[in-house]
Motif scaffolding. Structure first.
Motif, PDB file in Angstrom:
ATOM      1  N   MET A 107      19.281 -26.444  -4.144  1.00 40.39           N
ATOM      2  CA  MET A 107      18.991 -25.479  -3.084  1.00 40.39           C
ATOM      3  C   MET A 107      19.783 -24.189  -3.285  1.00 40.39           C
ATOM      4  N   LEU A 108      21.039 -24.335  -3.714  1.00 38.99           N
ATOM      5  CA  LEU A 108      21.891 -23.156  -3.897  1.00 38.99           C
ATOM      6  C   LEU A 108      21.460 -22.303  -5.088  1.00 38.99           C
ATOM      7  N   SER A 109      20.645 -22.887  -5.962  1.00 41.81           N
ATOM      8  CA  SER A 109      20.167 -22.119  -7.122  1.00 41.81           C
ATOM      9  C   SER A 109      18.903 -21.325  -6.795  1.00 41.81           C
ATOM     10  N   GLN A 110      18.373 -21.534  -5.572  1.00 40.18           N
ATOM     11  CA  GLN A 110      17.127 -20.882  -5.171  1.00 40.18           C
ATOM     12  C   GLN A 110      17.424 -19.695  -4.252  1.00 40.18           C
ATOM     13  N   SER A 111      16.414 -18.840  -4.079  1.00 43.63           N
ATOM     14  CA  SER A 111      16.507 -17.744  -3.109  1.00 43.63           C
ATOM     15  C   SER A 111      16.665 -18.334  -1.702  1.00 43.63           C
TER      16      SER A 111
END
Length: 208
Positions: free
Chosen positions: A176-180
């Motif tokens: 999730m943290l790697s996504q916008s």
């Protein structure tokens, strides 16, 4: 129904539901079936049905208080359900729907039940897993500080306290943290790096 959900076959799970409800005694067995159905509806991204089945489950909760289920109370283990497990199940359904507010509400309800237990009986894995769900809920609410706070005790767990369930949930947080909108946020990247280090350290040990 549970196995079908695990296979990502919610249509099969829901096809069993009416027959199961006709067979299940009132109280905790029916309560559990409705919560499993909530997970199935969530896999279909059907938020209205999730809300409806959870509302119906409240009536089963009231019946469960007067009709104890021997399989749950005496045999226990996988056959026990209870308030904490029900709330955690509801939180997972709302997480599947990316509804952070509802997910956080139910996850905190589960934590309250777990933390009310005497210290030796508190299930550390379930508590930490639910904390990860709280973190995910905060990310859906665009609150990275709330997510970081929820993960504080989890990220401090010694390696021998980590297991497959926790690593799987934390891996989803890292994704999730790697996504916008987090992929360009410096604080979010720092949190993702801490999670990556935790996962890397844990992978070097056999998990339970």
């Amino acid at each position: 129904m549970t196995l079908a959900n695990w296979r990502n076959e919610p249509d099969s799970a829901l096809s069993y539901f009416p027959r199961a409800m006709r067979t299940a005694p009132e109280g905790e067995p029916s309560l559990r079936l409705r919560y499993v159905a909530a997970r199935s509806h969530a896999l279909f991204a059907d938020s209205e049905s999730v809300a409806a089945v959870l509302e119906a489950a409240q009536r089963d909760r009231e019946a469960a208080a007067d009709r104890p289920d021997e399989l749950a109370t005496v045999t226990g283990g996988e056959f026990a359900f209870g308030d904490a497990r029900a709330a955690a199940c509801a939180a997972a359904a709302w997480l599947d729907l990316r509804n952070g507010e509802q997910a956080a509400r139910y996850a905190r309800e589960a934590l309250q039940v777990y933390e009310a237990l005497p210290s030796p009986r508190r299930p550390y894995s379930q508590i930490n897993g639910t904390q990860i769900d709280v973190a995910a809920a905060h990310l859906h609410m665009r609150d990275k500080d709330g997510a970081a706070d929820a993960l504080r005790t989890v990220l401090d767990l010694p390696p021998q306290k980590r297991n497959v369930s926790l690593t799987g949930r934390l891996s989803r947080i890292e994704h999730m943290l790697s996504q916008s909108p987090w992929d360009r946020d410096a604080d979010a990247r720092q949190l993702a790096e801490r999670i990556a280090a935790w996962l890397s350290e844990t992978s070097a040990r056999p998990l339970t």
